[in-house]
Design a protein around this motif. Structure first.
Motif, PDB file in Angstrom:
ATOM      1  N   LYS A  39       0.050   6.831   9.474  1.00  0.00           N
ATOM      2  CA  LYS A  39      -0.899   7.445   8.540  1.00  0.00           C
ATOM      3  C   LYS A  39      -0.224   7.844   7.227  1.00  0.00           C
ATOM      4  O   LYS A  39      -0.802   7.676   6.151  1.00  0.00           O
ATOM      5  CB  LYS A  39      -1.562   8.655   9.189  1.00  0.00           C
ATOM      6  N   ALA A  40       1.008   8.351   7.300  1.00  0.00           N
ATOM      7  CA  ALA A  40       1.735   8.791   6.102  1.00  0.00           C
ATOM      8  C   ALA A  40       2.059   7.629   5.161  1.00  0.00           C
ATOM      9  O   ALA A  40       2.240   7.827   3.963  1.00  0.00           O
ATOM     10  CB  ALA A  40       3.021   9.510   6.500  1.00  0.00           C
ATOM     11  N   SER A  41       2.088   6.413   5.702  1.00  0.00           N
ATOM     12  CA  SER A  41       2.426   5.250   4.882  1.00  0.00           C
ATOM     13  C   SER A  41       1.243   4.728   4.057  1.00  0.00           C
ATOM     14  O   SER A  41       1.414   3.829   3.245  1.00  0.00           O
ATOM     15  CB  SER A  41       2.961   4.116   5.761  1.00  0.00           C
ATOM     16  N   GLY A  42       0.043   5.281   4.296  1.00  0.00           N
ATOM     17  CA  GLY A  42      -1.139   4.817   3.574  1.00  0.00           C
ATOM     18  C   GLY A  42      -2.049   3.937   4.407  1.00  0.00           C
ATOM     19  O   GLY A  42      -3.048   3.420   3.917  1.00  0.00           O
ATOM     20  N   ILE A  43      -1.701   3.775   5.687  1.00  0.00           N
ATOM     21  CA  ILE A  43      -2.555   2.984   6.578  1.00  0.00           C
ATOM     22  C   ILE A  43      -3.720   3.854   7.033  1.00  0.00           C
ATOM     23  O   ILE A  43      -3.531   4.959   7.534  1.00  0.00           O
ATOM     24  CB  ILE A  43      -1.761   2.439   7.777  1.00  0.00           C
ATOM     25  N   ILE A  44      -4.927   3.347   6.828  1.00  0.00           N
ATOM     26  CA  ILE A  44      -6.155   4.058   7.180  1.00  0.00           C
ATOM     27  C   ILE A  44      -6.601   3.697   8.594  1.00  0.00           C
ATOM     28  O   ILE A  44      -7.069   4.542   9.346  1.00  0.00           O
ATOM     29  CB  ILE A  44      -7.269   3.720   6.165  1.00  0.00           C
ATOM     30  N   ASN A  45      -6.441   2.430   8.947  1.00  0.00           N
ATOM     31  CA  ASN A  45      -6.830   1.954  10.264  1.00  0.00           C
ATOM     32  C   ASN A  45      -5.890   0.838  10.682  1.00  0.00           C
ATOM     33  O   ASN A  45      -5.471   0.036   9.847  1.00  0.00           O
ATOM     34  CB  ASN A  45      -8.278   1.455  10.260  1.00  0.00           C
ATOM     35  N   MET A  46      -5.565   0.826  11.962  1.00  0.00           N
ATOM     36  CA  MET A  46      -4.724  -0.236  12.524  1.00  0.00           C
ATOM     37  C   MET A  46      -5.282  -0.589  13.890  1.00  0.00           C
ATOM     38  O   MET A  46      -5.573   0.304  14.690  1.00  0.00           O
ATOM     39  CB  MET A  46      -3.271   0.230  12.659  1.00  0.00           C
ATOM     40  N   GLU A  47      -5.445  -1.873  14.120  1.00  0.00           N
ATOM     41  CA  GLU A  47      -5.924  -2.355  15.411  1.00  0.00           C
ATOM     42  C   GLU A  47      -4.991  -3.459  15.874  1.00  0.00           C
ATOM     43  O   GLU A  47      -4.547  -4.278  15.069  1.00  0.00           O
ATOM     44  CB  GLU A  47      -7.343  -2.916  15.289  1.00  0.00           C
ATOM     45  N   ARG A  54       0.335 -13.282  22.931  1.00  0.00           N
ATOM     46  CA  ARG A  54       0.156 -13.187  21.473  1.00  0.00           C
ATOM     47  C   ARG A  54      -0.519 -11.873  21.118  1.00  0.00           C
ATOM     48  O   ARG A  54      -1.485 -11.465  21.752  1.00  0.00           O
ATOM     49  CB  ARG A  54      -0.709 -14.362  20.995  1.00  0.00           C
ATOM     50  N   LEU A  55       0.009 -11.211  20.097  1.00  0.00           N
ATOM     51  CA  LEU A  55      -0.575  -9.995  19.550  1.00  0.00           C
ATOM     52  C   LEU A  55      -1.088 -10.281  18.148  1.00  0.00           C
ATOM     53  O   LEU A  55      -0.462 -11.043  17.401  1.00  0.00           O
ATOM     54  CB  LEU A  55       0.464  -8.877  19.467  1.00  0.00           C
ATOM     55  N   PHE A  56      -2.204  -9.674  17.797  1.00  0.00           N
ATOM     56  CA  PHE A  56      -2.797  -9.805  16.467  1.00  0.00           C
ATOM     57  C   PHE A  56      -3.099  -8.402  15.964  1.00  0.00           C
ATOM     58  O   PHE A  56      -3.732  -7.619  16.655  1.00  0.00           O
ATOM     59  CB  PHE A  56      -4.075 -10.642  16.546  1.00  0.00           C
ATOM     60  N   MET A  57      -2.611  -8.073  14.771  1.00  0.00           N
ATOM     61  CA  MET A  57      -2.790  -6.746  14.198  1.00  0.00           C
ATOM     62  C   MET A  57      -3.575  -6.826  12.903  1.00  0.00           C
ATOM     63  O   MET A  57      -3.319  -7.703  12.073  1.00  0.00           O
ATOM     64  CB  MET A  57      -1.426  -6.101  13.909  1.00  0.00           C
ATOM     65  N   ILE A  58      -4.527  -5.915  12.759  1.00  0.00           N
ATOM     66  CA  ILE A  58      -5.253  -5.757  11.499  1.00  0.00           C
ATOM     67  C   ILE A  58      -4.906  -4.383  10.954  1.00  0.00           C
ATOM     68  O   ILE A  58      -5.027  -3.379  11.656  1.00  0.00           O
ATOM     69  CB  ILE A  58      -6.776  -5.867  11.701  1.00  0.00           C
ATOM     70  N   ILE A  59      -4.454  -4.365   9.713  1.00  0.00           N
ATOM     71  CA  ILE A  59      -4.142  -3.117   9.020  1.00  0.00           C
ATOM     72  C   ILE A  59      -5.100  -2.982   7.853  1.00  0.00           C
ATOM     73  O   ILE A  59      -5.262  -3.923   7.075  1.00  0.00           O
ATOM     74  CB  ILE A  59      -2.694  -3.115   8.469  1.00  0.00           C
ATOM     75  N   GLU A  60      -5.737  -1.825   7.741  1.00  0.00           N
ATOM     76  CA  GLU A  60      -6.503  -1.470   6.551  1.00  0.00           C
ATOM     77  C   GLU A  60      -5.752  -0.330   5.894  1.00  0.00           C
ATOM     78  O   GLU A  60      -5.490   0.691   6.534  1.00  0.00           O
ATOM     79  CB  GLU A  60      -7.916  -1.064   6.918  1.00  0.00           C
ATOM     80  N   ALA A  61      -5.385  -0.512   4.624  1.00  0.00           N
ATOM     81  CA  ALA A  61      -4.538   0.466   3.951  1.00  0.00           C
ATOM     82  C   ALA A  61      -5.082   0.802   2.576  1.00  0.00           C
ATOM     83  O   ALA A  61      -5.794   0.007   1.954  1.00  0.00           O
ATOM     84  CB  ALA A  61      -3.120  -0.082   3.823  1.00  0.00           C
ATOM     85  N   ASP A  62      -4.696   1.986   2.108  1.00  0.00           N
ATOM     86  CA  ASP A  62      -5.100   2.391   0.762  1.00  0.00           C
ATOM     87  C   ASP A  62      -4.187   1.747  -0.280  1.00  0.00           C
ATOM     88  O   ASP A  62      -3.231   1.042   0.057  1.00  0.00           O
ATOM     89  CB  ASP A  62      -5.164   3.913   0.636  1.00  0.00           C
ATOM     90  N   ALA A  63      -4.495   1.993  -1.539  1.00  0.00           N
ATOM     91  CA  ALA A  63      -3.771   1.352  -2.644  1.00  0.00           C
ATOM     92  C   ALA A  63      -2.301   1.749  -2.698  1.00  0.00           C
ATOM     93  O   ALA A  63      -1.490   1.025  -3.276  1.00  0.00           O
ATOM     94  CB  ALA A  63      -4.450   1.681  -3.966  1.00  0.00           C
ATOM     95  N   SER A  64      -1.926   2.867  -2.083  1.00  0.00           N
ATOM     96  CA  SER A  64      -0.532   3.317  -2.124  1.00  0.00           C
ATOM     97  C   SER A  64       0.371   2.567  -1.142  1.00  0.00           C
ATOM     98  O   SER A  64       1.587   2.631  -1.240  1.00  0.00           O
ATOM     99  CB  SER A  64      -0.452   4.822  -1.809  1.00  0.00           C
ATOM    100  N   PHE A  65      -0.218   1.837  -0.209  1.00  0.00           N
ATOM    101  CA  PHE A  65       0.556   1.196   0.857  1.00  0.00           C
ATOM    102  C   PHE A  65       1.369   0.016   0.357  1.00  0.00           C
ATOM    103  O   PHE A  65       0.906  -0.797  -0.429  1.00  0.00           O
ATOM    104  CB  PHE A  65      -0.375   0.706   1.971  1.00  0.00           C
TER     105      PHE A  65
END
Length: 112
Positions: A39-47, A54-65
């Motif tokens: 969360k401190a890195s600017g990530i809003i959501n991670m799945e 196989r792993l698949f990751m989705i990161i939603e981050a703010d402009a600071s990330f």
């Protein structure tokens, strides 16, 4: 509302059903220090999704990330380093990954 960006990455687990199940179980109780760091890195959501090894990751981050800034934060956080070392027990390097690279950023090739 600030703009967000989405990143998609993948990683492979060792092809061992016992290790795969253990990895999934570990992610049912991610350490609070790791969650706080994300969360401190600017990530809003991670799945993270899984099929086979196989792993698949989705990161939603703010402009600071940025991945560079996140790497620096992670390198200075002993609990995150402990978690990453533990996760490496389950993960394996993708053949074309660069040295030290676990999660591979995917390129967008289609968007509706």
């Amino acid at each position: 509302m600030a703009s967000t960006k989405k990143y998609c990455l993948f990683c492979d687990l060792k092809d061992d059903n016992i290790l795969i199940e253990a990895y999934i179980e570990r992610h049912k109780n991610v350490w609070q220090e790791v969650l706080d760091s994300i969360k401190a890195s600017g990530i809003i959501n991670m799945e993270i999704y899984n099929k086979g090894n196989r792993l698949f990751m989705i990161i939603e981050a703010d402009a600071s990330f940025s991945f560079e800034a996140k790497s620096k934060l992670d390198a200075n956080n002993s609990k995150v380093q402990e978690w990453e070392t533990l996760m490496w027990k389950y993960q394996q390097k993708v053949p074309f990954a660069k040295e030290g690279e676990k999660w591979i950023l995917l390129d967008t090739i289609f968007k509706l």
